[in-house]
Every structure is written in C-alpha cells, then in structure tokens.
Scaffold this motif. Structure first.
Motif, mmCIF file in Angstrom:
data_model
loop_
_atom_site.group_PDB
_atom_site.id
_atom_site.type_symbol
_atom_site.label_atom_id
_atom_site.label_comp_id
_atom_site.label_asym_id
_atom_site.label_seq_id
_atom_site.Cartn_x
_atom_site.Cartn_y
_atom_site.Cartn_z
ATOM 1 N N GLU A 1 0.835 -1.210 0.000
ATOM 2 C CA GLU A 1 0.000 0.000 0.000
ATOM 3 C C GLU A 1 0.865 1.252 0.000
ATOM 4 O O GLU A 1 0.597 2.207 -0.735
ATOM 5 N N LEU A 2 1.907 1.262 0.810
ATOM 6 C CA LEU A 2 2.790 2.429 0.851
ATOM 7 C C LEU A 2 3.530 2.590 -0.475
ATOM 8 O O LEU A 2 3.748 3.710 -0.945
ATOM 9 N N THR A 3 3.935 1.484 -1.081
ATOM 10 C CA THR A 3 4.607 1.564 -2.385
ATOM 11 C C THR A 3 3.669 2.177 -3.434
ATOM 12 O O THR A 3 4.090 2.995 -4.256
ATOM 13 N N ALA A 4 2.409 1.767 -3.412
ATOM 14 C CA ALA A 4 1.447 2.352 -4.350
ATOM 15 C C ALA A 4 1.268 3.849 -4.111
ATOM 16 O O ALA A 4 1.104 4.627 -5.064
ATOM 17 N N MET A 5 1.326 4.262 -2.865
ATOM 18 C CA MET A 5 1.186 5.693 -2.568
ATOM 19 C C MET A 5 2.400 6.466 -3.045
ATOM 20 O O MET A 5 2.293 7.618 -3.470
ATOM 21 N N VAL A 6 3.593 5.842 -2.992
ATOM 22 C CA VAL A 6 4.778 6.511 -3.535
ATOM 23 C C VAL A 6 4.583 6.776 -5.024
ATOM 24 O O VAL A 6 4.860 7.863 -5.529
ATOM 25 N N LYS A 7 4.076 5.772 -5.740
ATOM 26 C CA LYS A 7 3.856 5.928 -7.173
ATOM 27 C C LYS A 7 2.772 6.956 -7.461
ATOM 28 O O LYS A 7 2.847 7.685 -8.451
#
Length: 1479
Positions: A1172-1178
């Motif tokens: 989820e955090l990786t998706a928010m970075v993108k």
C-alpha cells in the motif's frame, strides 16, 4: 366544537365563558381500503377496525386525508407516521353482496332497501348508459380555497356561507348534506383556526330547478367566527362573492373559477344590486370601482363547478339544436357544430361526444322534427349527415354501450311514420354523384359524406324499416304522396341498390368507399327482410360487382356475411339462390386466374367451391395447389366467422377436414408413384394438415368443460384424426421419404414435431415413432450411424415450440421413453441414438426451466440461459442457437443497465466472426444491413466499445479498439477510420488515469443458498456476485429477499452445518470477498500509476478470498496485543467463469481453506502495508494538490496512537518466550517479518520527502505537523535500523515515472505559452509578434542578460498575469503597456546585436546567437536556490556593467585566420566542512 385545540390553557381560560356551538371543524380521519374489502371472502357481518387520527391543524385538511391514506398503505415516512396522533379505533361491520341490484334486493331484502338502514346511493357521475327517460339535474361545486391576505390585517377564523338566489330571494332546499338528508337553503363550510389562506376542498351538491337555473346565482358570504359565544354573535358578514349560473353562450361551463371578494356591510347583501359587477377575478384590478358601499379587494376565492344534468346542455350547438324552433335560420350552423365531433380526438372532443350521448334521444327528436317539417327541406341533407355522424359516434368503441340506447329509442320512442321514404331519397341522392366537384376540398367533403352515410347504413335502415312498419300499422296510403313524388317504397329500395352498384362502377372512387359498401351492406338485408319478401330480396339485390381487383376478397367476404345473415339462415328458399350466386362468383375468379390468397371467405363457401368448381378446373394439380392455399388461408383467418359462433366454427373445421381427406385420396391415387410423385403437393398436404390441427378452435383442452364434452361427443378430437391421417400418408410414401430427409425440407420435419407437441397423449404416441423412422431412413441413406439432418430439425423445432409455450414434462418423458425403446432394439443406432435421446432430454428440461423463470425473475432466467449456452457450445455445437440465446441474454443485461456484461455477451459473438468478407445473415434486426462477417464484426465492436465505456471497462475497450485498428491499418488500409479509432483509444486511455473520472471498484459478494427450500437451481449452491458501484451487503440481501421473502439471513460467515443444508428452509449467507488479482507481467517491478493497477487487482479474475479471524486457544485474546493470538481462516473461492463476464455471478466450483498462524498473519499484514505504501509513492510522485490521504496514512504508520505499530509484533514474536518455543520454520518467518519491517523504512522515508514537498507547495500550514512526523520518523528509523539493519529502496521506486511528470509539466507550460502567445498576438497584431515578423530574427537570450529595467518590468507583468484568473482578458486590458514594453525590448536587443560590442573581447572567440522567438511565459520557471556567498562564483573579467545598468558584451574584432582563445578554466567551489558526527 371549539375552534382551538383543547389544551390546558384554553380549558382554564374558558371555564367562565360560554363557547360557541354549531361550528364545523375537521376533527379526525379514518381510512378503510375498499379493495381489501371487495377482494376478501368473508361471511356476513364481518368486522374491520377503523383507526381514527386526530387533525392537528398543521396542514390543509385534504392533505391530512392523503397522509392518513398513505399511513394506511404504509407509504408514509417514519417521521410523518410519528406525527399522526391516534384518537382511537372504531369497529365497522360490513358485508359484501355480489350480483345485480335487482337480485340483491330480492335475496337481501332485510339489508337493502328503504327504512332498513342501507340505501342505494347513486354515483356522482353519470351512469355508463343513459337510457331514455332518465331525469337528473345535479349541480356540484368544489369550494377549493380562499385568500384573505389583503382584507384582514391578522389571521382570523373565516367561515363561508353559500346560498342560491334569484334576485333577492333565496331558493329553498337546494343544498343536500347527504343523499337522504333533509335539504336546506344554506351551506356553511369548515372553519380553520386563524388561517388567512384556508383550503376547504369541500364538495357541495345542489339541486336547482331547471326553469330557474339560468336566472340563479350563488352567493358566498364570509364571516369571522369566534370560540366565545358573546363575541361570535357580534360578528357580521364582512365580505361576499357571487357566481352567476348563466354564461354568455348558455349554461355555465364545467371549469375552475376565481371569484373577486367584495367588502360590504351585511345590509348591502339583502338586495341584488351587485349583480352587474365583475364576478371573476382579473389580473388588473385597478379598473374596478367601488359603488354604493361595495368595494372590490384583491382577495379571491377559488371554486370548481360540475353539472350533471339531462335537461341542461352546456354545448352551444346542442342548446341551439334543441331549441331550433326559436331560431330556424341557424339550424345549419348548429348541425355543423355537431358534425365536428364525429371522430375520437383529444379529451375536449371526447367530452363533447359524451355530452352528445347524454342528450342523444333529445337530439334525435330534434333531427326528425326538422326532417318532418316541409318548410325546412333545405336542411334535409345536413340532417342526414348529422344523423350519420351521431351513428358514427355510437359505433366508436368508447361509446358502444350507447348502442343499446339507440336500439331502445328506435324500437320504443321513434314515431316518425313518414321518415322512411324521405330517408331513402336522401340516401340515394347522397350516394350518387351527378356532377364533378369544382375543387379538391369539395371533392373531399363529398367523399367523406358518402363514406359516412355508407358506414351508417345499418342504423339508417333500422330507422327506415321502423318507420315503414309504423306507417303500415296505420293503414294509410303510400307516404310518397306527401312529398309530391309518386314513388313506392319498393321502388326506392330498388333505387338504393342501383345507387350502390353505380357507386361501385364509378371511376376515381377510393377503395375505402367500396370496402365500406361490402362491409355494411349485409346488415341492411337483415332489416329489409321484415318489409320485403325474402326471395325477391335474395334474387334481385345480390349482384354486386366492383371495378377493383383488389376488392375481390371484400366481395367474397360480403357473400360470407350474406350466408350468415337471416335471409340465408331462416329462409331455405333463399339458400339455393345465394349459394349459386356465391359459387358463380368464385368460379369466375378462379377462371380469371385470381390469386387464391384473395379468396378469404367462409369455410362453407370453400367446401361449396370444392364440389362445384372441381369439374371445371383444367388441371388437377393447379386446382389442388389453389385449394391448399385456400384451406391455409381459411385456417389462419378467424374473422370470417364470429368467435362467439363456436358451433359454426367447429362445423367449418369439420368441412375442411373432409376436404383434407378427399385430397389425401387424390394424392395417393394420382401422385404417389415414383414417376408421378410431386414433392410440392405432398409437402403442401403435410403443411396444411398440421396447420389445421394447430388452429385455436380445435384446442379443446382450453375450452370449458361443457363445450369440451359436447365437442368430443359430436365431432370427436379432430386433431387425432388428422394426425392419424398424416401418419398413414407418411407410411404410404415408401421410398419417396428420401425427398423429405433433406435440408430443403426442414420446414416439413419441423411441422411434424409441431404435431407431436399437441397435448393429447394418444396423438403423441401416434406421431413420435415417425421421428425414429426418419432417423432410420437417414442412416440407411448415409450408410453411417449419424443423422445430422433429423437432429438439426428436432433441436430447432424443440427450441421454437417450447419457447412459444408448447410442450410439457409429460411430453419430455413420453419422447424419451418411446425413442429409447426403439433405439435399444437397433444395435447399429443404440449408441448414437441413446446419446441423442440424452441430449434431447437435457435440452427440453432446460427449455422448460427457462420458460418457468423468464416471466417471473430475470436473474433466474439468465442462469438458465447460461446453462443453455454451455449446452449449445459443448454438447450440440449449434452456433445459430448459441448466438440466438446470446442476444436474449444481451437484452436482459441491456434492460438492467449491466453494460459490461452486455458487452462481453456481444464479444462472445464477435469472437466467432472473422475479418474476412464472408457472407452472413444476422439474427438481430438492428444488424440486418451487415451482409458480411467483416461488417457485422465491425458493428459489434463499435457497440461493444460503447458498452464497455459506459461500464467503465476502458482497458477491455482498448483491447477491442486495437483489434479494429490492426484491421484498418493492415488489411483495409482505411486511415481515416484508423485516425478516428486512435482518437477514441486516446480518450479511453485518458479516462483510465484522469483524476476527475471516478471509477469505484465493484464489490464482490459470496452468496450461499443453503437448504432444500430454495429452487432447484439454487439449492445448496454457492455463487460469487459482482455488485454495482457503492453497493452494500444489505442492498444485495434486500434484493434477494424481495424475490424470496421467506429466506432467512445467516448472521455468521462459518460454513453451514449439515442440518441447515438438509433442512427444507431457505438459509441465505452473504458476505463480501476480495478478488485475487493478477497483475500483468509487463506491469510488474515498474512504476505503474495505481489507477492502472487498480483495474487488474479487481478484474479479470476467477479467484476470491475471505479471511475470518478467530483467537486460539478459545478465550485467550490479549487485551493489549491481539496479534499474538489472532489466527486467520482464509478461504479461496474459484468460480466457473471469469469476472467480468457474460453474467454478474458465477457458481463457486472449488473452495480451498488454509489457516494462517498469528505470525503468518503478521507477515501478511506488514507485506500488504508495504504494498500500500509503495502504491502511494507511485501515486504521489505525480503533481497532486490533494494529499489528505497521504497525511493520514503517514500519521497512522509513523505515529500509531492506537495500534502501537511494530511494538505489537516485537512483543508477540520477537520476545524470548516466543523464540524459545519456536521451530525452524517459525525462525525463518520471524526473520522474514524483520526484513519486511526494515523494508518499510525506506518507503516511509520516500513518502516523507514527497509529503514535505507537497506541504511546502500547496499547504504550508501543515509544516508543523510534518516536522513532528519527521522527528518521530527518524526516531523510528534509527530504532528499526539499529535492530533489523538498514535497507535500500526497491528498484521500482527508484525508477519513478518521471516521464509522466515531464509530460504533465510540458503540457502545462505549453498551454500557458499558447495562452500568452494568443493574447499577445491578439493585442499587438501590428508589432511583429507573429511568425515571420521582426521578432523571428531576435536570438533567444536568457532573462538575466536583459537590462534590469526591462527585466523588472517583465517580472512585474508576469506576476500580474499570474494573479489574473483570465489572462487573455487581462492582456486585452493592458494592450498599450505590453506593446510599449515589447517595443522597448526590441529596440534594445537590436541595438546590442548590431553593435560591435556584442562580441567577445578575445579576437578568436565569436559569439553566434541562436535565432528563435521570444516567448512570454505566464508562469515563471522554477529557479534553483541561491548559493551561499562562500560558494558563489565570480563573473569572468570580460563581463562588465555600464552605468545605466545595461549588460554589454565587448569583443575586439577577430581575424578569420586566428583561432578562438581557450575557454576560462572554472574552479570547483570549495566544499564546506562536514559537521562532526553526533555520538
């Protein structure tokens, strides 16, 4: 009753005062549903409870009644229900009596009748039929509302008193407070407490004498009422209004009226001096003047009037016609006004027609009175047309009940003895045309009049025959002498038939008039037979010929009517004459080669033709073919004999059966041998035989028991006789059967199956073995064990006839048993035959299941259709039927707005087509213009893309668009269509990542139907359902329970017990599941925007999971750390189809259950959190101005106030107590958990940087929060890195989607530059700002090289332009300033370029300017931060500034042979010393 509510204050205040009595005020309302009472089957003296609700004066009383009705039917909201206060309940005794009024009076004399408690109350409107002699004169007025805003300063309790007056006198007894109440002279309205705009909505009934109606008027007086008796007596009438009952053209019309309220003393109301005043309210009240103490006000009262009278017409034409003697000169005008309403039109026309029917007898008396007056002969033709117009109105479907009134008038009230001869003369004159009309309009009027008279012949001759009978009863001489014409009645009748024949022989007449003659002339025979000898009438009047070949069928139909008339039925001497004439007509038509389809006659006529014409036919085969066509038409057309004449219809069917038997002998005798065999004749025989047995009159099981029994006793079941005959003829074919086992004879084979589905067991047993004979014959012909021709015909026929409602479970069992027994006897056909029976059995049961559900539930129908699609695809390999049911499923999806599913259904069809130009015929009407597979596939893809766009499935739409693009580009080379398709794909792609387009992932639900109480297709089966956007679990449960109200919802998600599955109840289990997405390989380990990945996470999957949490051991849940004992039961469901697909639900095929330990659960949670955090970075790497979700996520992750973050896992799994008891696998899991926790830190760090940039750019007010989060994060980072080591960010996050950022920035800058450029070009069109002007030669110079003054002006203008919301409008306002600034800049730049100083001092260095346009940008380019002074670089010595702050570049002249000097060496700036590390 008191005006106010009986609260405590009013009670205490009025103890010492006498209250006013006799005031009508709404108190309460109770409602009973009459529909429930009439539909209930109860015994006498049934009781029903009537709830009474108290009226609280909050709303108008009529609205309160509506609220009570809504409360009774459950349509009131919860808040509104609570606002209704119950007064109590009343028990009402009622009894429903069925039957006519006379029967009820006889059988229930103790209940119905006068003086026994129950009276007969007439309805307010007119009865359906108004018989002659009915008297009624009721006037209704609806007291709607009043407005007293202007006349009273404060709200008062106003009462309206009504009275009917003639001049100064009150007409007594005009008002009725009930059907049997004592009439009174005054009516007093309800009183509403302190209301300036009361809404009474009271109907008032008045009975005003007819002779005084038009002289009368209604007076409305207004008076304030008070609760106190002493104060109420002092109140007097303060205003009045009046309504005259006579209008300018007669009686007052039914309409809404807005009456003026006049203020006057009560003494002024004793006289009628106010009658000349204006009664109705008008918009401009300033012209109204006061007179004699009467003052008009702007207040008004609204009423509506309705008159139900048989003596006072309201239409001016009727009024004038009924009083024609007073003004004979206007008779033509009155008659013309009545003829305007001879056809059904709008509601106004229908209302006028109804009023004509009310006064029908009076109008007829007036018409014949005018016709009987010798001085008014000039109006005779108008009278005839008006009489015909009245007959046309009576003949309309809406007023057919008044035909009884007209019949009674003719038989009982009509008394004109001299009207017969006059009417005949007028009819003959009107039908004949002696002169050519002078204009087209007069020709149309002439033709319309003739057509109207011809259509009215039936009732016109009723008047004529009745008049002739009345004259003969007097014994007087011939009435023709009265008109000075020595012509007898019989001569006039002969002239009438001659006029009809001349009309048929005229050239230029329309087919409509001729058809009307043949349709209406037979009715005159039934009337004339009472005054003319039948044999004379039959012999002289029936030779009707027409010039139109198109009307031959109408002529035969005329003779059919004649055959069924009284002349033919009751007079045997006439039968021979008529029948010979009829046969002669048909003989002449057959000899002329007339198309047999035009011979739509009676079946008896057809049988007569068979006997009379057969010997004269020159060719037997041609005669048989025409006869078969004739029988086919006769079997299909039922209008030749009325439906009520069942016995004649059956007799006609028996006659046709005899014809079929006769032709069967002819076929066998002359056309059976191999040499003389005629396939067309045998085919026609089989087709008309099966068509005959399928006609509705022979379906005796649909008849009532008495008719069914009588038909069987007299005629037997003719269907069985025909079926036996067909079977015998099939067996007589012998080797000629091979001609019917072909694809060209599919219709014959299908008709055989139509014969077998007739619901007669003996017939089915006779015909079903024929199919085994067909199969055996085809196998013998093909010398194989397969029979595709018969199989194709049987499957297609079953699909057709079962869909039409034929066939049942008994037929299925009978077919399976009979064919199975035959196939088991044949070793060669045993395998393939039994397999065919198996397929047919499954197929018929599916069709029966579909038929049972298609009209009840669309969802159940779609489930069965999906089963049929699988059956067609897997078992039968029938693409035609497969596509047919695809479109049935498509229609259901389209009707329920399931756009994605409808698109996938069409995609199933499109995938079966190729891009080759092969011929194909579409089964759908909308695609009939597509003649090749390529055209059809292209049309399908167009609609598929549109549906996918509506269903927000843009990824799938792009796939379809790419396929069309490939076809346009590689094969069709249609680049125009390709460009349009690329634009469409561009729009679809933009919708995927557009932030303004909202696409909510569809939720998925597990739906389990447990128990045997469900239908068979649901019982103990599980489905996954794809919901709509924002659909909740409760919404889905409500939808299912609306279809199955007896179902019980299970409140847990555990698998059901065996007892629940075996029960006979309906248990429903619904809970939400998560899709297990499959990210494509090209998107993995790449910086893909989350909106793209979101589609693949929720779609194109058939696997779903559900996690059920529980604590183990039982009851060991820790209060401060539930993760230590939390176990997960994960269920993985695999469905039969992929979502989204052709259905919104698929059955669960497989279920896998696995249990996750607390440690596994922790790993799963942290791994999901990292994703989820990786998706928010993108997501937030792009330029977004809304980042509240990022702030909340960072705060919940970095500083978890409730969940305590990593500390939960450290206490649960990293403690010594846990590690001491852990095995090797758990050690690896602990290490995995530590790695995931450590990997989360660089992701959080990246998000912290992004959050800081967003805070600085868009919301600086969040800087303190960001600083707090930063400090907490670095503490967390130091702690995690110290414990679990340091990790680096993944490669996918290092490769951020910078191309997207660059593209968005470029687009923003481009739009800004284009906007500024357009503004500058518009404002300075003459200054060379366009391409090709002087500005094109100016080199692009950095902003810092411009003079300070110009640079400062440019920056100021740029800042101002950024502050403007509309840059173009701002530039238009600043045209002069911009032009001046640009001119100064141009001159300065040109001067520097042309000067010698615009060169380097070194002779070897030449500065070559780059020539480009100067662009003014609305947004400044972000500049890098300034260096500290210690790191600032000094300018080269060659740079110098002049005193006027203009930067100049000096350069000595260069020799062309000398090389340029070397560039100056730049020294690297000194780095500042690093700060000492903190211990």
């Amino acid at each position: 009753m008191d005006l106010k509510d009986n609260d405590k204050k009013s009670i205490n205040k009025s103890k010492s005062e006498n209250k006013t009595s006799g005031i009508r005020r709404p108190f309460g309302v109770g409602t009973i549903s009459m529909k429930d009472l009439m539909s209930s089957t109860v015994k006498n003296d049934a009781l029903v409870t009537l709830k009474v609700y108290r009226y609280a004066n909050d709303d108008p009383f009529h609205k309160f009644i509506i609220r009570c009705v809504n409360q009774h039917f459950g349509r009131e909201s919860h808040m509104a229900q609570n606002s209704l206060k119950e007064l109590g309940e009343i028990l009402v005794s009622y009894c429903v009596l069925n039957g006519s009024l006379d029967l009820i009076r006889k059988t229930n004399s103790e209940l119905v009748g006068q003086h026994v408690g129950c009276e007969i109350v007439e309805r307010r409107t007119f009865p359906d039929v108004i018989m002659p002699g009915l008297y009624r004169n009721d006037f209704y007025i609806l007291l709607r509302s009043g407005n007293f805003e202007k006349s009273t300063k404060q709200a008062r309790s106003v009462q309206v008193e009504m009275s009917v007056r003639v001049q100064d006198n009150v007409i007594p007894g005009t008002f009725a407070h009930g059907e049997f109440a004592v009439p009174c002279s005054y009516f007093r309205s309800h009183v509403y407490y302190m209301e300036k705009t009361p809404n009474w909505m009271e109907w008032v009934k008045m009975r005003i004498p007819v002779d005084e109606f038009k002289k009368a008027y209604i007076l409305f007086t207004f008076r304030h009422r008070s609760t106190t008796q002493s104060k109420d007596k002092s109140e007097q009438e303060f205003a009045f209004a009046f309504l005259p009952l006579k209008s300018h053209n007669g009686t007052i019309q039914d309409d809404d009226y807005k009456l003026i309220i006049y203020k006057a003393d009560s003494s002024k109301l004793k006289s009628a001096n106010f009658l000349p005043l204006q009664a109705r309210h008008i918009d401009d009240m300033s012209d109204l003047q006061s007179s004699d103490g009467i003052h008009p006000t702007k207040d008004y009262i609204q009423v509506r009037t309705t008159l139900y009278s048989t003596k006072l017409p309201q239409d001016p034409g009727i009024i004038g016609l009924l009083s024609w003697k007073t003004d004979p000169g206007k008779i033509d005008e009155y008659l013309e006004s009545l003829r305007r309403y001879d056809s059904i039109g709008d509601s106004k026309v229908s209302g006028k027609q109804h009023e004509i029917m009310i006064f029908l007898t009076d109008i007829l008396d007036a018409l014949f009175g005018i016709l009987n007056d010798s001085s008014l002969k000039k109006f005779d033709e108008a009278v005839l047309l008006t009489l015909s117009s009245l007959i046309q109105i009576v003949g309309n479907e809406r007023f057919k009940q008044f035909q009884e009134v007209l019949e009674e008038y003719i038989n009982l009230h009509f008394s004109q003895t001299l009207a017969a001869v006059r009417l005949l003369q007028l009819i003959n004159t009107r039908i004949e045309t002696k002169e050519r009309p002078r204009s087209v309009r007069s020709a149309d009027i002439e033709m319309k009049g003739r057509y109207m008279v011809v259509r009215s012949l039936k009732y016109l001759f009723k008047f004529i025959v009745r008049s002739q009978k009345l004259y003969k009863s007097l014994g007087d001489s011939d009435p023709a002498t009265y008109f000075a014409h020595d012509i007898s009645f019989e001569t006039l009748v002969d002239g009438f038939f001659c006029s009809i024949q001349r009309l048929l022989n005229e050239k230029g007449q329309s087919l409509t008039a001729h058809a009307a003659v043949f349709q209406n002339l037979p009715a005159t025979l039934d009337e004339l037979v009472h005054v003319i000898a039948p044999d004379v009438l039959a012999q002289e009047r029936l030779r009707m010929e027409t010039r139109y070949d198109q009307l031959i069928d109408k002529r035969v139909l005329f003779f059919n009517f004649v055959v069924n008339s009284i002349v033919f039925s009751n007079f045997p001497d006439c039968q021979k004459i008529i029948l010979e004439e009829l046969v002669g007509q048909i003989n002449s038509m057959l000899e002329l080669g007339i198309d047999p389809s035009l011979l739509i006659g009676d079946v008896i006529c057809a049988y007569s033709v068979t006997q009379k014409v057969g010997s004269n036919h020159y060719h037997l085969k041609l005669f048989l073919m025409q006869l078969y066509d004739f029988i086919k038409i006769s079997s299909q057309c039922e209008f030749s004999i009325p439906k009520e004449w069942v016995q004649l219809q059956i007799q006609s069917a028996a006659t046709i059966l005899n014809c079929i038997k006769m032709t069967s002998l002819t076929l066998y005798s002359y056309f059976q041998s191999k040499v003389e065999f005629d396939f067309d004749l045998w085919k026609s025989f089989f087709n008309i035989s099966i068509l005959f047995l399928s006609q509705p009159i022979l379906q005796i099981e649909e008849k009532v028991f008495i008719k069914r029994l009588k038909m069987k006793l007299i005629y037997g079941d003719m269907r069985v006789k025909v079926a036996t005959l067909v079977k015998e003829m099939w067996n007589n074919l012998g080797r000629n059967k091979s001609d019917f086992i072909t694809h060209e004879a599919q219709d014959v084979l299908q008709n055989f199956l139509r014969m077998s589905v007739v619901p007669v067991k003996s017939l089915r047993e006779e015909t079903l073995p024929i199919f085994y004979d067909m199969i055996n014959f085809e196998v013998a012909m093909s010398k194989t064990s397969s029979f595709p021709i018969v199989e194709h015909a049987v499957i297609s026929s079953l699909d057709k006839y079962f869909s039409d409602g034929l066939g049942d479970q008994q037929y299925v069992e009978l077919l399976v048993n009979i064919l199975s027994s035959w196939f088991q006897r044949n070793q060669k056909l045993q395998a393939t035959g039994l397999d065919f029976v198996r397929k047919v059995n499954i197929f018929m049961n599916l069709l029966l299941e579909l038929r049972a559900n298609v009209s009840k539930d669309e969802i159940d129908a779609m489930i069965v259709i999906e089963k049929l699609l699988k059956f067609y695809r897997n078992e039968l390999n029938r693409d035609d039927l497969y596509i047919d049911y695809l479109y049935k499923l498509y229609k259901i999806h389209k009707a329920t707005n399931n756009f994605a599913e409808a698109a996938f259904v069409l995609l199933e069809h499109a995938d079966r087509l190729s891009w080759e130009p092969n011929y194909c015929s579409s089964v759908v009407l909308k695609y009939q213009n597509c003649h090749t597979e390529r055209d059809l596939k292209e049309e399908l893809y167009e609609e598929i893309i549109d549906l996918l766009d509506k269903g927000k499935m843009w990824e799938e739409a792009i796939r379809c668009s790419k396929e069309i693009e490939r076809e346009y580009e590689e094969n069709q080379l249609d680049y125009v269509a390709l460009s349009d398709r690329l634009e469409m794909r561009s729009r679809l792609s933009r919708k995927i990542v557009d932030k303004s387009v909202v696409r909510i992932p569809s939720p998925y639900f597990f739906v389990g139907y447990f128990g045997h109480g469900w239908p068979e297709q649901y019982s103990n089966r599980m489905f996954i359902y794809r919901g709509n956007e924002f659909e909740l679990r409760d919404d889905l449960i409500d939808t299912i329970q609306s279809r199955y109200p007896k179902s019980t919802v299970m409140n847990n998600t555990k698998p059901p017990d065996p007892l629940i599955k075996q029960s006979m109840e309906q248990h429903l289990q619904v809970y939400e599941v998560k899709p297990v997405g499959n990210i494509p390989a090209q998107f993995r380990e790449k910086p893909v925007p989350p909106k793209i990945l979101q589609y693949y996470e929720c779609n194109e999957t058939s696997n779903f999971k559900y996690d059920r949490r529980f604590h183990q051991p039982q009851g060991t849940r820790l209060a401060n750390n539930e993760h230590a004992t939390m176990w997960i039961e994960r269920r993985i469901y695999r469905t039969a189809g992929q979502f989204p697909g052709i259905l919104r639900w698929y059955e669960v095929e497989d279920t896998n259950t696995e249990t996750l330990s607390p440690l596994d659960n922790a790993i799963d949670i942290v791994c999901s959190r990292n994703a989820e955090l990786t998706a928010m970075v993108k997501e937030y790497t792009q330029d977004v101005d809304q980042f509240q979700q990022l702030t909340q996520t960072l705060k919940g992750t970095v500083d978890p106030a409730v969940s305590r973050g990593f500390s939960n896992y450290e206490e649960a799994f990293f403690s010594d107590s846990f590690l001491q008891n852990a095995n090797s696998a758990e050690y690896k899991q602990v290490a995995r958990l530590k790695d995931l926790m450590a990997e989360q830190i660089p992701i959080l760090e990246k998000l912290m940087v992004l959050h800081g940039n967003l805070v600085d750019t868009y919301q600086p007010t969040l800087a303190p929060l960001h600083e707090d989060l930063t400090s907490i994060f670095y503490k967390l980072k130091a702690d995690v890195e110290e414990k679990y080591g340091r990790r680096t960010i993944s490669s996918s996050l290092q490769r951020l989607p910078t191309s997207i950022i660059r593209r968005e920035t470029r687009l923003r800058r481009k739009s800004t530059v284009d906007q500024s450029r357009i503004s500058v070009e518009d404002t300075s069109s003459g200054s060379g700002s366009r391409p090709g002007s002087a500005y094109q030669d100016i080199p692009e110079i950095p902003m810092k090289t411009l003079p300070k003054k110009i640079r400062s002006e440019s920056r100021i203008s740029m800042k101002k332009s950024r502050r403007q919301s509309r840059p173009t409008e701002w530039l238009l306002d600043k045209t002069d300033t911009i032009r001046e600034t640009l001119n100064k800049t141009t001159q300065e730049l040109r001067r520097q370029i042309s000067s010698d100083s615009f060169r380097s001092k070194s002779p070897d260095h030449i500065v070559r300017p780059s020539f480009s346009k100067v662009e003014l940008r609305e947004h400044a380019i972000p500049m890098r931060p300034r260096r500290p002074k210690s790191q600032s670089r000094s300018r080269p010595e060659s740079w110098a500034e002049s005193d006027n702050s203009i930067l100049k570049i000096y350069s000595p002249p260069l020799s062309p042979d000398e090389p340029p000097p070397p560039l100056p060496i730049k020294k690297a700036p000194e780095k500042p010393p690093k700060p000492p590390k903190k211990n």
